[in-house]
Design a protein around this motif. Sequence first.
Motif, PDB file in Angstrom:
ATOM      1  N   ASP B 114      32.753  41.852  30.152  1.00 42.02           N
ATOM      2  CA  ASP B 114      33.103  42.770  31.234  1.00 42.02           C
ATOM      3  C   ASP B 114      33.328  42.194  32.630  1.00 42.02           C
ATOM      4  N   ALA B 115      32.474  41.296  32.911  1.00 39.98           N
ATOM      5  CA  ALA B 115      32.588  40.588  34.220  1.00 39.98           C
ATOM      6  C   ALA B 115      34.017  39.988  34.247  1.00 39.98           C
ATOM      7  N   VAL B 116      34.250  39.274  33.206  1.00 38.32           N
ATOM      8  CA  VAL B 116      35.560  38.636  33.186  1.00 38.32           C
ATOM      9  C   VAL B 116      36.989  39.551  33.222  1.00 38.32           C
ATOM     10  N   TYR B 117      36.700  40.781  32.665  1.00 39.67           N
ATOM     11  CA  TYR B 117      37.745  41.733  32.834  1.00 39.67           C
ATOM     12  C   TYR B 117      37.688  42.420  33.900  1.00 39.67           C
ATOM     13  N   ASP B 118      36.649  42.167  34.753  1.00 44.86           N
ATOM     14  CA  ASP B 118      36.702  42.683  36.109  1.00 44.86           C
ATOM     15  C   ASP B 118      37.521  41.567  37.096  1.00 44.86           C
ATOM     16  N   LEU B 119      37.128  40.513  36.796  1.00 48.39           N
ATOM     17  CA  LEU B 119      37.799  39.414  37.638  1.00 48.39           C
ATOM     18  C   LEU B 119      39.428  39.240  37.441  1.00 48.39           C
ATOM     19  N   PHE B 120      39.641  39.554  36.210  1.00 54.70           N
ATOM     20  CA  PHE B 120      41.214  39.500  35.699  1.00 54.70           C
ATOM     21  C   PHE B 120      41.347  41.039  35.049  1.00 54.70           C
ATOM     22  N   PRO B 121      41.762  41.916  35.673  1.00 59.35           N
ATOM     23  CA  PRO B 121      41.531  43.212  34.936  1.00 59.35           C
ATOM     24  C   PRO B 121      42.782  43.509  34.037  1.00 59.35           C
ATOM     25  N   ILE B 122      44.027  42.679  34.444  1.00 54.20           N
ATOM     26  CA  ILE B 122      45.113  42.929  33.198  1.00 54.20           C
ATOM     27  C   ILE B 122      44.675  42.362  32.018  1.00 54.20           C
ATOM     28  N   LEU B 123      43.419  41.621  31.837  1.00 52.78           N
ATOM     29  CA  LEU B 123      43.395  41.086  30.562  1.00 52.78           C
ATOM     30  C   LEU B 123      42.690  42.292  29.560  1.00 52.78           C
ATOM     31  N   ARG B 124      42.067  43.101  30.357  1.00 49.80           N
ATOM     32  CA  ARG B 124      41.209  44.420  29.670  1.00 49.80           C
ATOM     33  C   ARG B 124      42.551  45.010  28.671  1.00 49.80           C
ATOM     34  N   GLU B 125      43.748  45.357  29.687  1.00 54.19           N
ATOM     35  CA  GLU B 125      44.634  46.143  28.842  1.00 54.19           C
ATOM     36  C   GLU B 125      45.408  45.226  27.694  1.00 54.19           C
ATOM     37  N   ARG B 126      45.209  43.929  27.904  1.00 50.33           N
ATOM     38  CA  ARG B 126      45.891  42.982  26.734  1.00 50.33           C
ATOM     39  C   ARG B 126      44.996  42.557  25.767  1.00 50.33           C
TER      40      ARG B 126
END
Lengths: 349, 234, 287
Positions: B114-126
């Motif tokens: 989750d923390a990484v997805y917060d850092l790089f939100p675009i990754l959560r989509e991908r």
Amino acid sequence: MYKLTTRTRAGTVTATLIVILVLAGLALPAVASRGMIQDLFFILTMLTLAQLWNLLAGYGGLVSVGQQAFVGIGAYAMFAGVILAGWNPVWAILLGGLAGLVLAVPTAFFAFRLQGAYFAIGTWVIAEVTRLLIAQWKTLGGGTGTSLPREATSNILGTDAIRALFSVREAAARDILAYWLALLLVVLVTGGIYWLLKSRLGLALAAVRDNSEAARSVGVDTGRLKWAVFLIAAAATGLTGALIFMQTARISPDAAFAVTDWTAYVIFIVVIGGIGTIEGPILGVIVFFILRSALADYGSWYLMTLGVIAIVVMLFAPKGLWGLISARSGLHLFPVRRRLTGPKIEGGF
Amino acid sequence: MLLETRGLTAHYGQFRALFGVDIAVAAGECVAIIGANGAGKSTLMRSITGVIRNEPAMVLHWGEPIGARSSAEIMKRGIAMVPEGRRLFPSLSVEENLLIGGQARKADGPWSLDAVYDLFPILRERRKNAGTALSGGQQQMVAIGRALMSNPELLLCDEISLGLAPVVIRDIYAALPRVRAGGTAIVVVEQDIGKALAVADRVYCMMEGRVTLVARPADVTRQDIHAAYFGEAA
Amino acid sequence: MIWVDTLAQGILLGGLYALFAAGLSLVFGIMRLVNLAHGDLIVFAAYLVLMGVTLLGLSPWVAALIAMPLMFALGWLLQIGVLNRVLGKDILPPLLVTFGLSVALQNGLLEAFSADSRRIPAGSLEGASLDLGIVTVGVMPLLTFVSAIAVIVALNALFYHTALGRAFRATSDDAVTAGLMGIEPKRIFAMATGIAMVVVTIAALYLGMRANFDPSIGPARLIYAFEAVIIGGLGSLWGTLAGGVIIGVAQTFGAAINPEWQILAGHIAFLAVMLLKPRGLFPRAVD
């Protein structure tokens, strides 16, 4: 003034020694027993097969586990020539070379579509297919095989002269003739391979083996090179197969296409002796023969030992026995390295 | 000292790539290593992370010699690498690439999926896409995220701006202060001098396998850097 | 209706070949290792199971269950001790080492058990058949096929839904970078070979119950297994099943036309697929 040469002192000495050995070999039947002649025949033919496999895999990078296809087809072509066309067995041997060449074309066509390990298995499958197809050929004995007819074996070219020369019986004369042909074949094949490696083709081969991409970038046609090496090896292997089965005078699909005799043993010889060198298979076949003689009575232990030795050699001495010797001594008996000779070049800008 | 190299040498066959390199990284620091192509920066990184093995005492982690250890052992000590060229795993999705970064070492810290997805939100989509189906910049984010997942003490970033558009580089570098805030020291290997100087506490310059300059960015002039980088007067 | 019968038999035979091939596919996919001793390892496992049955009086299923951890350990040790040392860019050393292993294994088994044909007794299952309406199939072949599917489902679950599976895939893609992620490629390879040997044991159980075996039949099983893997394509276990079925069906149809053509038909099917799709039917993107 300056020229490229591959001649070294070790090479010249070796060449002289070989000439002496060959002459001695020719004269040998005068004093050797029949058993010894048969042993030598075995050694020389296995050496020929080993040099050819080494050319393919060690120099050409084409690891085939299916060369028995060419041994078998060569042998069967020879038998076909004798039985179906009434040829003299000696001339029929040449048919074996032709058959090897012909089979190599579709084999290469299929196999070259595959890479690395796939290629190896592909060649094995093709050998199996060839064996199974030949086993359907009823005129040549089908699955059980056949022998060379009496008229053919008693009329082999040159046996009458040999009988007179050495006062031996017909069977022994056949063995002597086979032995001489084997000697001729091994000299031609080894000499041919050496000549090939010294030629531009050999230089191209070394380049492709080291770095295929780079070789292509300087204009080496890797595709044609692979075809050339494969076809040459197949034809010569076919010749050898024909000769081997002329001596036995009996053939069957299982014997002619045996993966153990014509591939496993050959690979062991090359690996134990030293892959990628001409000296290696020579050393390898000697070691192989000694092992075979020592352990012949022990059946499966003999093969088990071979298997374990192959494993140990690949783990600890991947360049084989000759690799060890050559690394320690720097000796190259069949020098292929090109050196520049001529007046000394003074250094400095 | 978190990480030190002492007299580090490295060879590629006969070719010598490093001639006795000494660098040091303290906990929480950000150090930049700059130099032209072929200066030995990546070789240095690979030596530190065990891809190239050296004498044990040439690389020290809190004083312990690790020069001869394997990559996996070094990683488990908390030294994580963002490799040159990203090197994502094509057979793994984005999320799996991130997860694999954190599965060999379980350590406390601020970084999680989750923390990484917060850092790089675009990754959560991908997250379900194949790792290599992303743009260069997004792949770089995955590579950084992957390295962060193990909550490393030290993050080595090898040429993270290579091949990326300036806008993208800016976004990537914007993430580094947050990484530092999480307690991780950073080494940035860069050809982009401006970016390196902007983010680092100290900078090393390398040329032809040697360190030619060590300084704080504030203390060096363009001429010093130019001389150290190219080996000639500006 | 004889052709439906032949087709059914062929598909089920494909299940056996898929079992032979699954372990190979795993190892080949992860480390590009051509294990020429694979067939002989199947035969070795069959003898192991046989010994459990004859010496310890166990049922074949229990004997196989006990043989599995033993084979796992064998695979692990083999990889760590021998194969890891020869893995590299050159395909020749692993090929030659496993060749040596194959020969050594075959002859070791020959010494230990002689060349006599043996069979793992399967009790009541041996002749049993099941009426499925359109066809009647043997229970053993059906069980074999179902087991093959179960094994492939299990392996896929391992590959795609576990951390270990992630590690397998990552190591297969890029062993150096996997190392940078804390994964020791050598241990991953050992794990893979160990698991492959467990699958080999299952294959051996069905091989031994279904037909007679002796030390020399390893190489033929290896060829069928490889053909199935190669037809299927690198990295696809379902592809391996498809490959096995293609070979099985080709063989049974060949045999139906002329018993002497059984094996030949399988090989020709292999060559035909290779001609049309040299990388197999379902290859991964990365090779």
